[in-house]
Design a protein around this motif. Structure first.
Motif, PDB file in Angstrom:
ATOM      1  N   ALA A 168      25.723  52.153  36.471  1.00 19.22           N
ATOM      2  CA  ALA A 168      26.756  51.474  37.265  1.00 19.22           C
ATOM      3  C   ALA A 168      28.120  51.809  36.671  1.00 19.22           C
ATOM      4  N   LYS A 169      29.117  51.908  37.527  1.00 20.51           N
ATOM      5  CA  LYS A 169      30.480  52.179  37.074  1.00 20.51           C
ATOM      6  C   LYS A 169      31.314  50.907  37.210  1.00 20.51           C
ATOM      7  N   LEU A 170      31.804  50.405  36.092  1.00 21.32           N
ATOM      8  CA  LEU A 170      32.657  49.227  36.043  1.00 21.32           C
ATOM      9  C   LEU A 170      34.042  49.664  35.600  1.00 21.32           C
ATOM     10  N   ILE A 171      35.028  49.564  36.500  1.00 22.08           N
ATOM     11  CA  ILE A 171      36.351  50.126  36.254  1.00 22.08           C
ATOM     12  C   ILE A 171      37.422  49.089  36.596  1.00 22.08           C
ATOM     13  N   ASN A 172      38.365  48.884  35.688  1.00 24.31           N
ATOM     14  CA  ASN A 172      39.559  48.061  35.950  1.00 24.31           C
ATOM     15  C   ASN A 172      39.238  46.617  36.313  1.00 24.31           C
TER      16      ASN A 172
ATOM     17  N   ALA B   4      47.422  48.513  32.614  1.00 22.26           N
ATOM     18  CA  ALA B   4      46.343  48.843  31.674  1.00 22.26           C
ATOM     19  C   ALA B   4      45.142  49.476  32.357  1.00 22.26           C
ATOM     20  N   GLY B   5      45.208  49.639  33.682  1.00 17.09           N
ATOM     21  CA  GLY B   5      44.097  50.245  34.399  1.00 17.09           C
ATOM     22  C   GLY B   5      44.200  51.757  34.465  1.00 17.09           C
ATOM     23  N   VAL B   6      43.229  52.336  35.115  1.00 14.70           N
ATOM     24  CA  VAL B   6      43.192  53.787  35.308  1.00 14.70           C
ATOM     25  C   VAL B   6      43.058  54.072  36.796  1.00 14.70           C
ATOM     26  N   ALA B   7      43.342  55.303  37.178  1.00 15.65           N
ATOM     27  CA  ALA B   7      43.041  55.746  38.537  1.00 15.65           C
ATOM     28  C   ALA B   7      41.525  55.867  38.641  1.00 15.65           C
ATOM     29  N   PRO B   8      40.880  55.097  39.529  1.00 15.34           N
ATOM     30  CA  PRO B   8      39.418  55.040  39.512  1.00 15.34           C
ATOM     31  C   PRO B   8      38.726  56.251  40.118  1.00 15.34           C
TER      32      PRO B   8
ATOM     33  N   VAL C 164      31.865  48.980  40.718  1.00 10.06           N
ATOM     34  CA  VAL C 164      32.469  47.656  40.575  1.00 10.06           C
ATOM     35  C   VAL C 164      33.885  47.890  40.046  1.00 10.06           C
ATOM     36  N   VAL C 165      34.878  47.742  40.929  1.00 11.28           N
ATOM     37  CA  VAL C 165      36.229  48.231  40.626  1.00 11.28           C
ATOM     38  C   VAL C 165      37.278  47.176  40.959  1.00 11.28           C
ATOM     39  N   ASN C 166      38.170  46.914  40.016  1.00 12.50           N
ATOM     40  CA  ASN C 166      39.346  46.052  40.230  1.00 12.50           C
ATOM     41  C   ASN C 166      39.001  44.678  40.787  1.00 12.50           C
ATOM     42  N   ASN C 167      37.943  44.080  40.259  1.00 17.50           N
ATOM     43  CA  ASN C 167      37.609  42.705  40.603  1.00 17.50           C
ATOM     44  C   ASN C 167      38.103  41.753  39.516  1.00 17.50           C
ATOM     45  N   THR C 168      38.307  40.505  39.896  1.00 16.41           N
ATOM     46  CA  THR C 168      38.565  39.430  38.941  1.00 16.41           C
ATOM     47  C   THR C 168      37.328  38.541  38.904  1.00 16.41           C
ATOM     48  N   PHE C 169      36.653  38.518  37.753  1.00 13.11           N
ATOM     49  CA  PHE C 169      35.462  37.703  37.549  1.00 13.11           C
ATOM     50  C   PHE C 169      35.806  36.514  36.649  1.00 13.11           C
ATOM     51  N   ILE C 170      35.316  35.337  37.029  1.00 14.38           N
ATOM     52  CA  ILE C 170      35.511  34.156  36.204  1.00 14.38           C
ATOM     53  C   ILE C 170      34.177  33.425  36.094  1.00 14.38           C
ATOM     54  N   ASN C 171      33.733  33.224  34.865  1.00 15.63           N
ATOM     55  CA  ASN C 171      32.516  32.456  34.621  1.00 15.63           C
ATOM     56  C   ASN C 171      32.900  31.163  33.918  1.00 15.63           C
ATOM     57  N   ASP C 172      32.742  30.040  34.619  1.00 10.85           N
ATOM     58  CA  ASP C 172      33.079  28.755  34.014  1.00 10.85           C
ATOM     59  C   ASP C 172      31.943  28.181  33.175  1.00 10.85           C
ATOM     60  N   GLU C 173      30.791  28.842  33.192  1.00 11.50           N
ATOM     61  CA  GLU C 173      29.718  28.444  32.278  1.00 11.50           C
ATOM     62  C   GLU C 173      30.127  28.810  30.843  1.00 11.50           C
ATOM     63  N   SER C 174      29.818  27.960  29.913  1.00 14.37           N
ATOM     64  CA  SER C 174      30.275  28.199  28.534  1.00 14.37           C
ATOM     65  C   SER C 174      29.252  28.895  27.663  1.00 14.37           C
ATOM     66  N   SER C 175      27.991  28.999  28.133  1.00 17.03           N
ATOM     67  CA  SER C 175      26.979  29.544  27.221  1.00 17.03           C
ATOM     68  C   SER C 175      25.883  30.329  27.929  1.00 17.03           C
ATOM     69  N   ARG C 176      26.069  30.703  29.206  1.00 13.27           N
ATOM     70  CA  ARG C 176      25.028  31.450  29.884  1.00 13.27           C
ATOM     71  C   ARG C 176      25.641  32.314  30.977  1.00 13.27           C
ATOM     72  N   GLY C 177      24.920  33.387  31.308  1.00 14.74           N
ATOM     73  CA  GLY C 177      25.307  34.203  32.444  1.00 14.74           C
ATOM     74  C   GLY C 177      25.714  35.621  32.076  1.00 14.74           C
ATOM     75  N   TYR C 178      25.415  36.550  32.982  1.00 12.72           N
ATOM     76  CA  TYR C 178      25.918  37.911  32.951  1.00 12.72           C
ATOM     77  C   TYR C 178      26.841  38.093  34.150  1.00 12.72           C
ATOM     78  N   PHE C 179      27.868  38.895  33.973  1.00 12.08           N
ATOM     79  CA  PHE C 179      28.754  39.154  35.103  1.00 12.08           C
ATOM     80  C   PHE C 179      28.084  40.072  36.125  1.00 12.08           C
ATOM     81  N   VAL C 180      27.445  41.126  35.662  1.00  9.42           N
ATOM     82  CA  VAL C 180      26.752  42.060  36.554  1.00  9.42           C
ATOM     83  C   VAL C 180      25.341  42.269  36.012  1.00  9.42           C
ATOM     84  N   MET C 181      24.342  41.806  36.756  1.00  2.09           N
ATOM     85  CA  MET C 181      22.954  41.985  36.367  1.00  2.09           C
ATOM     86  C   MET C 181      22.367  43.133  37.169  1.00  2.09           C
ATOM     87  N   VAL C 182      21.894  44.160  36.489  1.00  2.00           N
ATOM     88  CA  VAL C 182      21.346  45.352  37.139  1.00  2.00           C
ATOM     89  C   VAL C 182      19.851  45.402  36.850  1.00  2.00           C
TER      90      VAL C 182
END
Length: 329
Positions: free
Chosen positions: A235-239, A286-290, A209-227
């Motif tokens: 899982a590798k989450l980068i940038n 602020a990112g890295v070479a993935p 999961v690399v260089n994505n823009t995630f937005i959660n408009d829920e104010s009190s629930r949710g995971y960005f990545v559920m494995v």
């Protein structure tokens, strides 16, 4: 549709194919049983069948490509079965408000194919189902926009209440790179991306999961990545840029590198869905070479999504990668 090695292309505008509740063989507007079929520049809507899974396109052959098309307001947008010899390529398409409303039908539902490439698409407002569901063995999901309208809004379709934005229920080697992924308030599942939650027997379990823009408009629930609990490969989450409430990942062993999260990130015009970030020293450079995946594939984000259903090349503007799906201008 039985012939093979065939291209069907709309010319002089985009043809509108309205099913009006009818179908071929009780399955779809078009049942694609030939091999090496390409569909380009069509609009299809209104598929309904007795089984409540009527698709605009039912894929039954080997190897399929669709470009520049708009599938909306069907019980499924695309539905495919099991064919591990098949490569499916979907690019520069819009999928909107497909789904019967029972949670078992989706904007795009790919069965156990060999490979799925899903890029430069705009998938939104699935009716209770997922904006993308894939059981393919190998998935490249890159430079797309997954977002849905807020309640009461109307766009190219009515507003939907999707479940997952991306669902990869059986795992598989999966690259989620350079996407804009926005979850509205009141969706039917609070989690945004799901991976391996239905079991991973017979599948690889490497997720990038690399260089994505995630937005959660829920104010009190949710995971960005559920494995799923059966996934033992970290899982590798980068940038990635995470805006809003929720942990980045449910998997304790996930490897998180150079991600940025805040409850509220500044965007050019979030209300109008322009989700390019404003200049921020914690994002710019602020990112890295993935690097590369285990099989040697580059994880570098080479493009960015451009609305609607398009993309542009991504060029590093500073000394390092910026975090998220866009280089900050």
């Amino acid at each position: 549709m039985a012939p093979s090695n065939l291209t069907i292309r709309g010319v002089n505008g985009r043809p509108k194919i309205a099913a009006g509740g009818k179908s071929a063989g009780g399955k779809a507007i078009w049942v694609v049983s030939g091999n090496n079929i390409t569909i380009d520049n069509v609009e299809m809507y209104g598929a309904k069948v007795v089984d409540k899974n009527g698709a605009a396109l039912r894929l039954e052959g080997t190897n399929f490509t669709m470009r520049n098309s708009f599938l909306h307001d069907n019980e499924n947008g695309i539905l495919s079965g099991v064919n591990t010899a098949s490569t499916i390529v979907l690019e520069n398409n819009e999928f909107g408000h497909n789904g019967y409303g029972d949670g078992y039908s989706h904007n795009v539902y790919i069965g156990k194919a060999g490979k799925l490439t899903f890029r430069y698409n705009y998938s939104h407002d699935a009716n209770v189902g997922h904006n993308l569901k894939t059981r393919a063995l190998y998935n490249t999901i890159a430079y797309n926009r997954f977002s849905s309208l807020r309640s009461g809004e109307t766009g190219s379709t009515a507003a939907g209440k999707p479940s997952y934005e991306i669902d990869v229920p059986n795992g598989g080697t999966t690259f989620i790179i350079g996407n804009v992924i926005m979850q509205p308030v009141g969706g039917n599942n609070p989690n945004i991306v799901a991976y391996g939650e239905e079991g991973v027997s017979g599948y690889a379990t490497d997720l990038y999961v690399v260089n994505n823009t995630f937005i959660n408009d829920e104010s009190s629930r949710g995971y960005f990545v559920m494995v799923g609990g059966g996934v033992t490969t970290p899982a590798k989450l980068i940038n990635n840029l995470f805006s809003g409430y929720g942990p980045m990942s449910t998997q304790a062993s996930s490897i998180k590198t150079a991600n940025y999260q805040a409850l509220s990130v500044g965007f050019v015009n979030k209300a109008a869905y322009d989700l390019r970030p404003l200049a921020n020293s914690l994002i710019v450079n602020a990112g890295v070479a993935p690097g590369n995946s285990t099989n040697g594939s580059s994880l570098n984000a080479a493009a960015s999504y451009k609305h609607s259903a398009s993309g542009i090349n991504r060029t590093m503007l500073g000394t390092k990668n910026d975090i998220g799906a866009y280089e900050v201008q």
